[in-house]
Scaffold this motif. Sequence first.
Motif, PDB file in Angstrom:
ATOM      1  N   ALA A  12       0.820  -1.233   0.000  1.00  0.00           N
ATOM      2  CA  ALA A  12       0.000   0.000   0.000  1.00  0.00           C
ATOM      3  C   ALA A  12       0.846   1.272   0.000  1.00  0.00           C
ATOM      4  N   SER A  13       2.151   1.134  -0.066  1.00  0.00           N
ATOM      5  CA  SER A  13       3.003   2.332   0.002  1.00  0.00           C
ATOM      6  C   SER A  13       3.057   3.062  -1.341  1.00  0.00           C
ATOM      7  N   MET A  14       2.636   4.346  -1.324  1.00  0.00           N
ATOM      8  CA  MET A  14       2.670   5.111  -2.569  1.00  0.00           C
ATOM      9  C   MET A  14       4.111   5.297  -3.052  1.00  0.00           C
ATOM     10  N   PHE A  15       5.056   5.284  -2.112  1.00  0.00           N
ATOM     11  CA  PHE A  15       6.458   5.455  -2.511  1.00  0.00           C
ATOM     12  C   PHE A  15       6.989   4.192  -3.190  1.00  0.00           C
ATOM     13  N   SER A  16       6.561   3.042  -2.693  1.00  0.00           N
ATOM     14  CA  SER A  16       6.961   1.786  -3.352  1.00  0.00           C
ATOM     15  C   SER A  16       6.329   1.680  -4.737  1.00  0.00           C
ATOM     16  N   MET A  17       5.093   2.167  -4.863  1.00  0.00           N
ATOM     17  CA  MET A  17       4.403   2.094  -6.154  1.00  0.00           C
ATOM     18  C   MET A  17       5.159   2.868  -7.226  1.00  0.00           C
ATOM     19  N   ARG A  18       5.781   3.971  -6.847  1.00  0.00           N
ATOM     20  CA  ARG A  18       6.561   4.775  -7.811  1.00  0.00           C
ATOM     21  C   ARG A  18       7.626   3.880  -8.481  1.00  0.00           C
ATOM     22  N   VAL A  19       8.299   3.097  -7.649  1.00  0.00           N
ATOM     23  CA  VAL A  19       9.389   2.255  -8.155  1.00  0.00           C
ATOM     24  C   VAL A  19       8.822   1.111  -8.990  1.00  0.00           C
ATOM     25  N   ASP A  36       6.868  -6.362   6.245  1.00  0.00           N
ATOM     26  CA  ASP A  36       5.881  -6.073   7.289  1.00  0.00           C
ATOM     27  C   ASP A  36       6.512  -4.992   8.163  1.00  0.00           C
ATOM     28  N   LEU A  37       5.980  -3.769   8.042  1.00  0.00           N
ATOM     29  CA  LEU A  37       6.637  -2.639   8.710  1.00  0.00           C
ATOM     30  C   LEU A  37       6.572  -2.737  10.230  1.00  0.00           C
ATOM     31  N   THR A  38       5.716  -3.632  10.698  1.00  0.00           N
ATOM     32  CA  THR A  38       5.674  -3.787  12.165  1.00  0.00           C
ATOM     33  C   THR A  38       6.674  -4.856  12.602  1.00  0.00           C
ATOM     34  N   ASN A  39       7.365  -5.453  11.609  1.00  0.00           N
ATOM     35  CA  ASN A  39       8.370  -6.477  11.924  1.00  0.00           C
ATOM     36  C   ASN A  39       9.368  -6.515  10.775  1.00  0.00           C
ATOM     37  N   LYS A  40      10.197  -5.492  10.720  1.00  0.00           N
ATOM     38  CA  LYS A  40      11.062  -5.277   9.539  1.00  0.00           C
ATOM     39  C   LYS A  40      12.112  -6.381   9.417  1.00  0.00           C
ATOM     40  N   SER A  41      12.380  -6.757   8.131  1.00  0.00           N
ATOM     41  CA  SER A  41      13.366  -7.828   7.906  1.00  0.00           C
ATOM     42  C   SER A  41      14.778  -7.316   8.191  1.00  0.00           C
ATOM     43  N   HIS A  51      17.253   5.151   7.329  1.00  0.00           N
ATOM     44  CA  HIS A  51      15.825   5.462   7.525  1.00  0.00           C
ATOM     45  C   HIS A  51      14.974   4.227   7.859  1.00  0.00           C
ATOM     46  N   LYS A  52      15.498   3.037   7.543  1.00  0.00           N
ATOM     47  CA  LYS A  52      14.744   1.786   7.794  1.00  0.00           C
ATOM     48  C   LYS A  52      13.361   1.848   7.138  1.00  0.00           C
ATOM     49  N   LYS A  53      13.310   2.417   5.924  1.00  0.00           N
ATOM     50  CA  LYS A  53      12.023   2.560   5.229  1.00  0.00           C
ATOM     51  C   LYS A  53      12.073   1.856   3.874  1.00  0.00           C
ATOM     52  N   VAL A  54      10.895   1.543   3.368  1.00  0.00           N
ATOM     53  CA  VAL A  54      10.779   1.050   1.984  1.00  0.00           C
ATOM     54  C   VAL A  54      10.280   2.197   1.117  1.00  0.00           C
ATOM     55  N   PRO A  55      10.549   2.247  -0.180  1.00  0.00           N
ATOM     56  CA  PRO A  55      11.198   1.200  -0.975  1.00  0.00           C
ATOM     57  C   PRO A  55      12.718   1.226  -0.877  1.00  0.00           C
ATOM     58  N   VAL A  56      13.283   0.032  -1.074  1.00  0.00           N
ATOM     59  CA  VAL A  56      14.726  -0.119  -1.249  1.00  0.00           C
ATOM     60  C   VAL A  56      14.906  -0.972  -2.503  1.00  0.00           C
ATOM     61  N   LEU A  65      18.272   4.040  -2.421  1.00  0.00           N
ATOM     62  CA  LEU A  65      17.259   4.454  -1.441  1.00  0.00           C
ATOM     63  C   LEU A  65      16.545   5.735  -1.847  1.00  0.00           C
ATOM     64  N   GLU A  66      15.340   5.917  -1.324  1.00  0.00           N
ATOM     65  CA  GLU A  66      14.473   7.084  -1.568  1.00  0.00           C
ATOM     66  C   GLU A  66      13.809   6.957  -2.943  1.00  0.00           C
ATOM     67  N   SER A  67      12.486   6.900  -2.936  1.00  0.00           N
ATOM     68  CA  SER A  67      11.739   6.515  -4.143  1.00  0.00           C
ATOM     69  C   SER A  67      12.075   7.352  -5.369  1.00  0.00           C
ATOM     70  N   LEU A  68      12.173   8.677  -5.221  1.00  0.00           N
ATOM     71  CA  LEU A  68      12.439   9.519  -6.408  1.00  0.00           C
ATOM     72  C   LEU A  68      13.858   9.295  -6.926  1.00  0.00           C
ATOM     73  N   GLN A 215       0.185   5.134  10.586  1.00  0.00           N
ATOM     74  CA  GLN A 215      -0.134   6.442   9.998  1.00  0.00           C
ATOM     75  C   GLN A 215       0.714   6.623   8.745  1.00  0.00           C
ATOM     76  N   ILE A 216       0.578   5.638   7.798  1.00  0.00           N
ATOM     77  CA  ILE A 216       1.440   5.809   6.615  1.00  0.00           C
ATOM     78  C   ILE A 216       0.709   6.634   5.576  1.00  0.00           C
ATOM     79  N   PHE A 217      -0.361   7.342   6.051  1.00  0.00           N
ATOM     80  CA  PHE A 217      -1.058   8.224   5.109  1.00  0.00           C
ATOM     81  C   PHE A 217      -0.053   9.158   4.487  1.00  0.00           C
ATOM     82  N   PHE A 218       0.642   9.872   5.372  1.00  0.00           N
ATOM     83  CA  PHE A 218       1.585  10.865   4.841  1.00  0.00           C
ATOM     84  C   PHE A 218       2.834  10.810   5.679  1.00  0.00           C
ATOM     85  N   ILE A 219       3.657   9.845   5.392  1.00  0.00           N
ATOM     86  CA  ILE A 219       4.911   9.828   6.175  1.00  0.00           C
ATOM     87  C   ILE A 219       5.968  10.615   5.384  1.00  0.00           C
TER      88      ILE A 219
HETATM   89  N1  LIG Z   1      10.928   9.581   1.343  1.00  0.00           N
HETATM   90  C1  LIG Z   1      10.782   8.166   1.317  1.00  0.00           C
HETATM   91  C2  LIG Z   1       9.503   7.792   2.088  1.00  0.00           C
HETATM   92  C3  LIG Z   1       9.368   6.285   2.251  1.00  0.00           C
HETATM   93  C4  LIG Z   1       8.369   5.926   3.328  1.00  0.00           C
HETATM   94  O1  LIG Z   1       7.826   6.786   4.039  1.00  0.00           O
HETATM   95  N2  LIG Z   1       8.102   4.612   3.469  1.00  0.00           N
HETATM   96  C5  LIG Z   1       7.188   4.157   4.524  1.00  0.00           C
HETATM   97  C6  LIG Z   1       6.089   3.292   3.956  1.00  0.00           C
HETATM   98  S1  LIG Z   1       5.106   4.174   2.894  1.00  0.00           S
HETATM   99  O2  LIG Z   1       4.671   5.448   3.640  1.00  0.00           O
HETATM  100  C7  LIG Z   1       7.985   3.286   5.488  1.00  0.00           C
HETATM  101  O3  LIG Z   1       8.784   2.468   5.081  1.00  0.00           O
HETATM  102  N3  LIG Z   1       7.720   3.514   6.791  1.00  0.00           N
HETATM  103  C8  LIG Z   1       8.380   2.681   7.783  1.00  0.00           C
HETATM  104  C9  LIG Z   1       8.635   3.461   9.031  1.00  0.00           C
HETATM  105  O4  LIG Z   1       8.357   4.686   8.995  1.00  0.00           O
HETATM  106  O5  LIG Z   1       9.103   2.855   9.994  1.00  0.00           O
HETATM  107  C10 LIG Z   1      10.697   7.676  -0.128  1.00  0.00           C
HETATM  108  O6  LIG Z   1      10.242   8.478  -0.963  1.00  0.00           O
HETATM  109  O7  LIG Z   1      11.099   6.537  -0.412  1.00  0.00           O
END
Ligand SMILES: N[C@@H](CCC(=O)N[C@@H](CSO)C(=O)NCC(=O)O)C(=O)O
Length: 219
Positions: A12-19, A36-41, A51-56, A65-68, A215-219
Amino acid sequence: AGEEVILLSVYASMFSMRVRIALAEKGVKYELKEEDLTNKSLLLLEMNSVHKKVPVLLHNGKPILESLIIVQYIDEVWHDKNPLEPSDPYERAQARFWADFIDKKVPCKISLQWAAKGEELEAAKKEFIEALKVLEGELGDKPYFGGEEFGYVDVALIPFYSWFHAYETCGNFKIGAQCPKFAAWAKRCMQRESVSKSLADPEKVYDFRALTGLQIFFI
Ligand SMILES: N[C@@H](CCC(=O)N[C@@H](CSO)C(=O)NCC(=O)O)C(=O)O
């Protein structure tokens, strides 16, 4: 060419969808690893330790790293098909300006949590619609932000469309009614297979929000 491409993603991540859209535009075969963001690999924590965020994107084991930035990388590496960024430096700078605007303004400052009520929710809705109206102004009468062709800014923005149902349901407003040009543009993009197969199903996005409570509406 024996290269390995892996995408660490969340459905459901709009940032992952970009990639996902960019990889589809280039016809790149890749392995999708759902996080699973509640249990990251461990792989995610290792590959994006900052940042420990997706997409990677993992290209032959190297993390981008970073969708754009990932979309730009994909456009440069697989440059022989469906260019996403303009070739002219000034036009490319303009496209990057609008992608930056989208990252800064479309995710409202105050997340449109379903819990938000009253003036906080109204403020978030107003800010969101204002950003879309600025983008409608930029789009003008062009079919795509890049002009005649689907491109980088379209890739940056269209994923948010899959969240509109959730925003409208929670925020009790109709985006299409207030931004008809935007809605027409979104439907045009959705006719593109790279988009329709990469975007999350709006109903599932809504359930995902409820399911994860994130709250991944607008992270
Ligand atoms: N600026 C970055 C934002 C990625 C992001 O927020 N990823 C969220 C999921 S989608 O909202 C994420 O991985 N959140 C995990 C966390 O915040 O722990 C990008 O463009 O790639």
